[in-house]
Design a protein around this motif. Structure first.
Motif, PDB file in Angstrom:
ATOM      1  N   SER A  58       0.827  -1.195   0.000  1.00 51.76           N
ATOM      2  CA  SER A  58       0.000   0.000   0.000  1.00 51.76           C
ATOM      3  C   SER A  58       0.865   1.250   0.000  1.00 51.76           C
ATOM      4  N   GLY A  59       0.192   2.376  -0.134  1.00 49.62           N
ATOM      5  CA  GLY A  59       0.846   3.677  -0.142  1.00 49.62           C
ATOM      6  C   GLY A  59       0.061   4.624  -1.024  1.00 49.62           C
ATOM      7  N   HIS A 119      -3.805   3.284  -0.338  1.00 50.74           N
ATOM      8  CA  HIS A 119      -3.911   3.673   1.073  1.00 50.74           C
ATOM      9  C   HIS A 119      -5.333   3.959   1.531  1.00 50.74           C
ATOM     10  N   PHE A 130       3.946  -0.760   3.602  1.00 53.54           N
ATOM     11  CA  PHE A 130       3.455   0.576   3.264  1.00 53.54           C
ATOM     12  C   PHE A 130       4.607   1.383   2.689  1.00 53.54           C
ATOM     13  N   LEU A 133      -2.137  10.320   4.861  1.00 53.46           N
ATOM     14  CA  LEU A 133      -1.159   9.363   5.384  1.00 53.46           C
ATOM     15  C   LEU A 133      -1.219   9.288   6.905  1.00 53.46           C
ATOM     16  N   VAL A 135      -4.442   7.376   7.910  1.00 51.38           N
ATOM     17  CA  VAL A 135      -4.378   5.938   7.619  1.00 51.38           C
ATOM     18  C   VAL A 135      -3.404   5.247   8.572  1.00 51.38           C
ATOM     19  N   GLU A 136      -2.252   5.842   8.815  1.00 48.15           N
ATOM     20  CA  GLU A 136      -1.273   5.215   9.700  1.00 48.15           C
ATOM     21  C   GLU A 136      -1.789   5.140  11.136  1.00 48.15           C
ATOM     22  N   THR A 171       6.929  -0.173   7.209  1.00 50.48           N
ATOM     23  CA  THR A 171       7.070   0.988   6.347  1.00 50.48           C
ATOM     24  C   THR A 171       8.375   0.868   5.573  1.00 50.48           C
TER      25      THR A 171
END
Length: 191
Positions: A10-11, A75, A91, A130, A133-134, A147
């Motif tokens: 993901s990302g 993401h 990620f 970001l 989501v994190e 990561t």
């Protein structure tokens, strides 16, 4: 090796998710991909995407046999993954200025219009996404997170292959993973 979890790459868009998918495939992990989005100038080695991922909230049936395989999930769609599965998420992080520049270049080549925002506002929106989501991932008991910095994957692929292989429990061909990385494809760099 038996993997009783689904591996997720993901990302943000243009953050190196495709190169990580290619590394994992070369290492021996089967990708869940339908081949609908084919290779192009922006991603000459292909995208390795599964269209069904976009409809996961309505129909998660593609997950029934996904354990032991790897799939790309952008993401913003991670929250749609059902809680009754175990996931290991790789990620990809890339400097948001590079993400924005790469996205703009890709859209320009295809003749499409992107977000009608100045680059700094788009970068700020990506940064907020970001963080959200994190933070969400950190609260999910069925997700494990690694990561990976995009630049590290390009500049030190053997090191990244080793770390990723360890995160996934071993058994991948790290030499083959590192060999698929082509630094010449790293075209938009933050100065």
């Amino acid at each position: 090796m038996t993997r009783d979890y689904v591996t997720i790459v993901s990302g943000l868009p243009r953050s190196g998710t495709s190169v990580m998918m290619q590394m994992l495939e070369a290492g021996g992990l089967a990708p869940l991909s339908d081949g609908l989005r084919t290779a192009d100038e922006d991603n000459p080695r292909g995208y390795l995407e599964l269209e069904a991922v976009k409809r996961t909230r309505q129909d998660p049936s593609w997950l029934a046999n996904a354990a032991g395989q790897v799939v790309k999930v952008i993401h913003l769609l991670l929250r749609d993954l059902p809680a009754d599965h175990q996931y290991r998420v790789i990620f990809m992080h890339r400097d948001v200025r590079e993400v924005v520049a790469s996205q703009r270049a890709m859209l320009a080549r295809s003749g499409r219009q992107g977000a009608n925002l100045p680059d700094d506002k788009l970068a700020a929106a990506f940064e907020t996404q970001l963080r959200d989501v994190e933070a969400w991932l950190a609260r999910q008991p069925n997700f494990r997170l690694l990561t990976v910095e995009h630049r590290a994957a390009i500049e030190r692929p053997a090191e990244v292959a080793r770390v990723v292989n360890e995160f996934l429990g071993g058994g991948l061909d790290e030499t083959a993973m590192a060999a698929v990385v082509d630094a010449a494809l790293y075209r938009q760099r933050a100065r």
